[in-house]
Design a protein around this motif. Structure first.
Motif, mmCIF file in Angstrom:
data_model
loop_
_atom_site.group_PDB
_atom_site.id
_atom_site.type_symbol
_atom_site.label_atom_id
_atom_site.label_comp_id
_atom_site.label_asym_id
_atom_site.label_seq_id
_atom_site.Cartn_x
_atom_site.Cartn_y
_atom_site.Cartn_z
ATOM 1 N N ILE A 1 0.058 27.675 -21.517
ATOM 2 C CA ILE A 1 -0.687 26.730 -22.355
ATOM 3 C C ILE A 1 -2.019 27.258 -22.511
ATOM 4 N N PHE A 2 -2.798 27.515 -21.340
ATOM 5 C CA PHE A 2 -4.299 27.987 -21.753
ATOM 6 C C PHE A 2 -4.230 29.442 -21.712
ATOM 7 N N HIS A 3 -3.004 30.416 -21.533
ATOM 8 C CA HIS A 3 -3.007 31.778 -21.606
ATOM 9 C C HIS A 3 -4.060 32.409 -20.644
ATOM 10 N N GLY A 4 -4.070 31.851 -19.536
ATOM 11 C CA GLY A 4 -4.991 32.734 -18.671
ATOM 12 C C GLY A 4 -4.199 33.246 -17.369
ATOM 13 N N GLY A 5 -4.858 33.511 -16.454
ATOM 14 C CA GLY A 5 -4.398 33.917 -15.284
ATOM 15 C C GLY A 5 -4.520 33.286 -14.072
ATOM 16 N N SER A 6 -4.527 34.014 -12.828
ATOM 17 C CA SER A 6 -4.820 33.345 -11.470
ATOM 18 C C SER A 6 -5.985 32.679 -11.659
ATOM 19 N N GLN A 7 -7.145 33.220 -12.129
ATOM 20 C CA GLN A 7 -8.263 32.821 -12.145
ATOM 21 C C GLN A 7 -8.651 31.526 -12.793
ATOM 22 N N ILE B 1 0.921 -1.134 -0.199
ATOM 23 C CA ILE B 1 -0.121 0.246 -0.119
ATOM 24 C C ILE B 1 0.952 1.369 -0.006
ATOM 25 N N LEU B 2 1.938 1.229 0.981
ATOM 26 C CA LEU B 2 2.730 2.365 0.782
ATOM 27 C C LEU B 2 3.442 2.535 -0.444
ATOM 28 N N PHE B 3 3.884 1.531 -0.976
ATOM 29 C CA PHE B 3 4.696 1.708 -2.341
ATOM 30 C C PHE B 3 3.768 2.147 -3.311
ATOM 31 N N LEU B 4 2.546 1.792 -3.518
ATOM 32 C CA LEU B 4 1.718 2.429 -4.732
ATOM 33 C C LEU B 4 1.409 3.834 -4.197
ATOM 34 N N LEU B 5 1.112 3.999 -2.856
ATOM 35 C CA LEU B 5 0.962 5.707 -2.448
ATOM 36 C C LEU B 5 2.058 6.433 -2.912
ATOM 37 N N SER B 6 3.096 5.910 -2.471
ATOM 38 C CA SER B 6 4.332 6.860 -3.016
ATOM 39 C C SER B 6 4.473 7.138 -4.383
ATOM 40 N N MET B 7 4.128 6.365 -5.320
ATOM 41 C CA MET B 7 4.198 6.852 -6.657
ATOM 42 C C MET B 7 3.124 7.480 -6.853
ATOM 43 N N VAL B 8 2.066 7.578 -6.603
ATOM 44 C CA VAL B 8 0.792 8.323 -6.742
ATOM 45 C C VAL B 8 1.179 9.758 -6.296
ATOM 46 N N SER B 9 1.792 9.645 -4.981
ATOM 47 C CA SER B 9 2.381 11.083 -4.555
ATOM 48 C C SER B 9 3.365 11.749 -5.160
ATOM 49 N N PHE B 10 4.331 10.871 -5.666
ATOM 50 C CA PHE B 10 5.534 11.440 -6.606
ATOM 51 C C PHE B 10 4.842 12.022 -7.758
ATOM 52 N N VAL B 11 3.981 11.450 -8.502
ATOM 53 C CA VAL B 11 3.351 12.073 -9.679
ATOM 54 C C VAL B 11 2.318 13.164 -9.506
ATOM 55 N N SER B 12 1.699 13.046 -8.177
ATOM 56 C CA SER B 12 0.832 14.016 -7.982
ATOM 57 C C SER B 12 1.595 15.295 -7.577
ATOM 58 N N GLY B 13 2.584 15.361 -7.068
ATOM 59 C CA GLY B 13 3.299 16.397 -6.408
ATOM 60 C C GLY B 13 3.835 17.060 -7.872
ATOM 61 N N GLY B 14 4.185 16.363 -8.741
ATOM 62 C CA GLY B 14 5.014 17.026 -9.967
ATOM 63 C C GLY B 14 3.684 17.641 -10.805
ATOM 64 N N SER B 15 2.593 17.074 -10.767
ATOM 65 C CA SER B 15 1.503 17.538 -11.523
ATOM 66 C C SER B 15 1.084 18.971 -11.055
ATOM 67 N N GLN B 16 0.811 19.019 -9.758
ATOM 68 C CA GLN B 16 0.245 20.055 -9.048
ATOM 69 C C GLN B 16 1.537 21.555 -9.289
ATOM 70 N N ILE B 17 2.587 21.243 -9.146
ATOM 71 C CA ILE B 17 3.680 22.291 -9.300
ATOM 72 C C ILE B 17 3.805 22.839 -10.802
ATOM 73 N N LEU B 18 3.189 22.168 -11.823
ATOM 74 C CA LEU B 18 3.245 22.610 -13.004
ATOM 75 C C LEU B 18 1.848 23.291 -13.390
ATOM 76 N N MET B 19 0.727 23.457 -12.289
ATOM 77 C CA MET B 19 -0.300 24.075 -12.756
ATOM 78 C C MET B 19 -0.285 25.236 -13.393
ATOM 79 N N PRO B 20 0.443 26.181 -12.532
ATOM 80 C CA PRO B 20 0.836 27.479 -12.917
ATOM 81 C C PRO B 20 1.135 27.394 -14.451
ATOM 82 N N VAL B 21 2.129 26.592 -14.682
ATOM 83 C CA VAL B 21 2.419 26.708 -16.082
ATOM 84 C C VAL B 21 1.300 26.430 -17.169
ATOM 85 N N PHE B 22 0.933 25.515 -16.777
ATOM 86 C CA PHE B 22 -0.769 25.257 -17.847
ATOM 87 C C PHE B 22 -1.416 26.424 -17.809
#
Length: 416
Positions: free
Chosen positions: A247-253, A222-243
């Protein structure tokens, strides 16, 4: 769905923590936007994300030993008060226009230290707020619902506040929101739990907790699978401002919408878990929700329009929340009480501690290959990890079954 709220202490904590978590998510989105606005650097976004959680990864095991040794209610008062002070310092620096990226990194490191102790203690404290152990799984699911309701409201409100009043207002409201959770902790009626006797050295108890956790296949898997999900989730969240911006040419909204719809999916996932009447079958849920998260992430990067990407993020948020909360529930229902804090500290390492590595690597990879490529690879990694978990699931069920019979979750004559 709401049966855990009949317990007074949990009900009080639920209200106070709900208010505080809205502020926490507002601060998180404001901090990401502030860093990217100041530097226009994806790499520095990753560095800040890494700084905020790497100390959690390093210190969480020691925090677990302390959680098993001492009064968890008092520890929570200390950690929540320290988090409030961190938010106050951040607020003052922003309003006085003295803030720099290096100060943000330092304050993120400090918050990581605080969270390293707060999260495992808070997770282990849940069982003390519930008088009937059969309501524990519902309490965990409701706790996840609370987190993700805040995850839905906080970023959306934060995005609007940044546009209207600036990032400093988000930090100020977060600092004030801690008053609610501190008040709720003071209002609780907690039975006195003396510190555990026959304590050994911290390193000996840490080793004992490590072997208890990783020598048992169900916890390890369970902890191994959770760590993989958390690893990818952390990377995806940090890239949201870039998207949102590039990519979507928007602002803070736009950033608020992306984070908010992901939080809405996570909230629906938590409510789904709260509606379940039993912990039976959660192993399959952990596996399928991991795959759903990966599929949602891949779909998000491939969609040509913002509204289609938001739909994919909804399912991605649903999957990641169900996977993490279901993992929490299964762990909490099978661990020994005297080792709960240490097991939940390793849960914290997998849940929070892998995110900084995901953030740092995602920021570095996106700098060279672009954010879409990073999330595509991340989605594939999660799907493969979910399929690997499926291969050991029959053995996991076989090993957990005697524990559930012993704890009364399953009848003695259960055979299916």
């Amino acid at each position: 769905m709401l049966k855990a709220l009949r317990h007074r202490n949990f009900r009080i904590f639920f209200v106070g923590q709900s208010i505080s978590l809205v502020g926490t998510w507002m601060q998180q989105i404001a901090l990401s936007w502030l860093v990217y606005h100041m530097t226009n650097s994806v790499l520095l976004l990753g560095v800040v994300g890494f700084s905020s959680q790497i100390t959690t990864f390093l210190l969480a095991p020691f925090a677990g030993v302390i959680a098993d040794r001492h009064h968890k209610h008092r520890l929570l008062l200390i950690t929540q008060g320290a988090a409030m002070l961190q938010a106050v310092v951040l607020t003052v620096l922003v309003f006085t226009h003295a803030i720099t990226v290096w100060q943000i990194i330092a304050l993120s490191l400090i918050l990581g230290v605080i969270n390293a102790f707060d999260i495992p203690v808070r997770q282990a404290f849940t069982v003390q707020m519930i008088d009937l152990k059969e309501d524990l799984s519902n309490a965990i699911a409701l706790n996840s619902s609370m987190v993700n309701a805040a995850r839905f409201i906080g970023p959306s409100l934060g995005g609007l506040l940044i546009a209207v009043a600036g990032e400093g207002m988000c930090f100020l409201l977060n600092a004030l929101s801690y008053i609610a959770v501190l008040a709720s902790l003071q209002m609780m009626r907690i039975a006195h739990h003396p510190n555990r006797e026959n304590q050994q050295s911290i390193l000996v108890e840490l080793k004992e907790g490590f072997h208890y956790t990783f020598d048992f296949l169900p916890i390890r898997a369970i902890l191994f699978l959770l760590s993989m999900v958390s690893f990818v989730s952390g990377g995806s969240q940090i890239l949201m401002p870039v998207f949102a911006k590039d990519i979507f040419h928007g602002g803070s909204q736009t950033l608020g919408l992306l984070m908010g719809v992901s939080g809405l999916g996570a909230l629906c996932g938590a409510l789904y878990l709260a509606s379940r009447k039993t912990v039976l079958g959660l192993g399959r849920v952990i596996m399928t929700s991991s795959i759903l998260f990966g599929v949602g992430l891949i779909s998000f990067t491939l969609m040509p329009y913002l509204w289609l990407s938001m739909a994919a993020l909804f399912f991605s948020g649903f999957g990641v929340m169900v996977q993490m909360a279901a993992s929490n529930t299964v762990l909490q229902t099978m661990v020994d009480e005297d080792k709960r804090g240490r097991v939940m500290s390793f849960y914290t390492m997998a849940f929070m501690g892998m995110s900084p590595f995901g953030s740092l690597i995602a920021g570095s990879m996106a700098h060279h290959w672009g954010p879409k490529c990073v999330l595509l690879w991340g989605g594939c990694v999660v799907i493969l990890a979910g399929l690997l978990f499926a291969t050991v699931l029959p053995r996991v069920r076989e090993l957990i079954r005697p524990l559930y019979v012993q704890k009364g979750i399953l009848p003695v004559n259960y055979s299916s």
